[in-house]
Design an enzyme around this catalytic site. Structure first.
Site, PDB file in Angstrom:
ATOM      1  N   ASP A 175      80.684  81.473  24.171  1.00 57.83           N
ATOM      2  CA  ASP A 175      79.339  82.031  24.190  1.00 57.83           C
ATOM      3  C   ASP A 175      79.220  82.969  22.995  1.00 57.83           C
ATOM      4  O   ASP A 175      80.222  83.571  22.580  1.00 57.83           O
ATOM      5  CB  ASP A 175      79.084  82.798  25.501  1.00 57.83           C
ATOM      6  N   ALA A 236      70.933  71.118  29.683  1.00 58.40           N
ATOM      7  CA  ALA A 236      70.230  72.321  29.230  1.00 58.40           C
ATOM      8  C   ALA A 236      68.913  71.963  28.550  1.00 58.40           C
ATOM      9  O   ALA A 236      67.872  71.890  29.196  1.00 58.40           O
ATOM     10  CB  ALA A 236      71.137  73.132  28.309  1.00 58.40           C
ATOM     11  N   ARG A 237      68.959  71.694  27.254  1.00 57.49           N
ATOM     12  CA  ARG A 237      67.781  71.306  26.490  1.00 57.49           C
ATOM     13  C   ARG A 237      68.181  70.227  25.486  1.00 57.49           C
ATOM     14  O   ARG A 237      69.236  70.322  24.836  1.00 57.49           O
ATOM     15  CB  ARG A 237      67.174  72.504  25.746  1.00 57.49           C
ATOM     16  N   ASP A 261      70.791  64.627  30.730  1.00 61.45           N
ATOM     17  CA  ASP A 261      69.617  64.798  31.582  1.00 61.45           C
ATOM     18  C   ASP A 261      68.395  65.172  30.747  1.00 61.45           C
ATOM     19  O   ASP A 261      67.272  65.107  31.226  1.00 61.45           O
ATOM     20  CB  ASP A 261      69.881  65.892  32.620  1.00 61.45           C
ATOM     21  N   GLU A 266      61.029  63.562  25.015  1.00 66.39           N
ATOM     22  CA  GLU A 266      60.866  63.224  26.427  1.00 66.39           C
ATOM     23  C   GLU A 266      59.424  62.839  26.712  1.00 66.39           C
ATOM     24  O   GLU A 266      58.507  63.537  26.270  1.00 66.39           O
ATOM     25  CB  GLU A 266      61.289  64.410  27.302  1.00 66.39           C
ATOM     26  N   HIS A 285      65.399  64.127  33.023  1.00 67.10           N
ATOM     27  CA  HIS A 285      65.220  65.585  33.113  1.00 67.10           C
ATOM     28  C   HIS A 285      65.053  65.983  34.582  1.00 67.10           C
ATOM     29  O   HIS A 285      64.058  66.596  34.972  1.00 67.10           O
ATOM     30  CB  HIS A 285      64.001  66.035  32.291  1.00 67.10           C
TER      31      HIS A 285
END
Length: 315
Positions: A175, A236-237, A261, A266, A285
């Site tokens: 992180d 996440a994105r 996902d 999208e 998603h």
């Protein structure tokens, strides 16, 4: 009606009739357009030019949109992520932005573990082989034999690490912020650089926010640092992964697989090579799917809106 509100959150729209009496009783007129996945800039200008509030999904609220919504007082985001909103300009224009922190931690982290289990045990791959008439024993691994690297140790990242720890996985974490030392000690996490995480992990779970530091964080260079057997998971994105580079790495066998996902575009175009790759699992998603979580967010998002409009009413 005292206020006019655009309801563009696609997860709330199917249930909106339940909440119409509440809005009407409190002087709120609602506008519910057809939304596929999100509203883009021109759509928002069309529907939101005279509204006081928006209950938004992942709509593209740009500076241009804010230029054309002079009455807008509040954007109440259905969910947690607000990366699709220009929060800086919202703050400058006095537009309140609300969301529901920690909204999907449990279902999203469950999804990540589901993908890990599927790839480690080859569940869907054996199912497909059986359907093709093959009695084929595909070798799998127990999770305690595998390592997991988590990129982004927020609420979801921590939950993923906790669940993976219960399976005895070796845990790596990265992180840009310091990971709490008590969490590191409790779960025996190896806090490492991004490169070391990519070098050593059998599974890599992307759980960071989308921002200027994470856009295309997974690209041709970082993909080349992964094991040839590694599986990358993104709940996440979409734009955190450079999709073109991922497709190239998968085609060349540079990594073992992917579970996605979320995507850069999208809905995912039907022309996407990802749809035809046998070592890729994909979903629309939907890792946040949970009746309990959705109900909580419906209520909290509407309450956030009403509070920000100054309406003394709660569900």
């Amino acid at each position: 009606m005292k206020y006019k509100v655009l309801i563009s959150a696609p997860y709330l729209q199917p249930f909106i009739d339940r909440f119409r009496p509440f809005f009407e009783a409190n002087g709120v007129e609602i506008v519910v357009p057809v939304v596929n996945e999100r509203l883009e800039e021109e759509d928002l200008i069309k529907y939101a030019h005279d509204v006081d509030g928006i209950i938004a999904g992942d709509d593209r609220v740009t500076e241009k949109v804010l230029d054309h919504t002079p009455k807008l007082k509040v954007i109440s985001k259905w969910g947690t992520g607000i990366d699709s909103l220009n929060k800086l300009i919202c703050n400058q224009r006095g537009v309140i932005v609300r969301n529901t922190p920690n909204a999907f931690t449990i279902p999203v982290s469950d999804t990540v573990l589901g993908y890990i289990l599927n790839f480690s045990r080859n569940l869907s791959f054996m199912t497909e082989a059986m359907r093709q008439g093959e009695w084929k024993k595909i070798a799998g691994k127990a999770l305690h034999e595998c390592s997991l690297g988590v990129i982004g140790v927020g609420n979801v990242g921590e939950s993923v690490l906790r669940k993976a720890s219960a399976f005895g996985m070796v845990l790596y974490a990265y992180d840009i912020k310091k990971i709490p030392s008590d969490l590191v000690v409790e779960l025996k996490i190896k806090e490492v650089s991004l490169q070391e995480l990519l070098n050593k992990s059998d599974f890599i779970s992307v759980n960071c926010d989308l921002n200027e530091t994470s856009h295309h964080l997974i690209n041709s260079e970082t993909l080349s640092m992964m094991k040839e057997t590694a599986v990358v998971i993104n709940t996440a994105r979409g734009p955190i992964i450079h999709e073109e580079a991922l497709v190239a790495a998968l085609k060349k066998g540079k990594i073992g697989g992917a579970a996605l996902d979320v995507f850069e575009e999208e809905p995912l175009p039907l022309s996407s090579p990802l749809l035809k790759m046998k070592n890729v699992m994909i979903a629309p998603h939907n890792s946040n799917s949970s009746p309990f979580a959705w109900e909580f967010i419906h209520t909290n998002t509407i309450n956030n809106l009403m509070e920000s409009l100054g309406v003394d009413a709660r569900l």
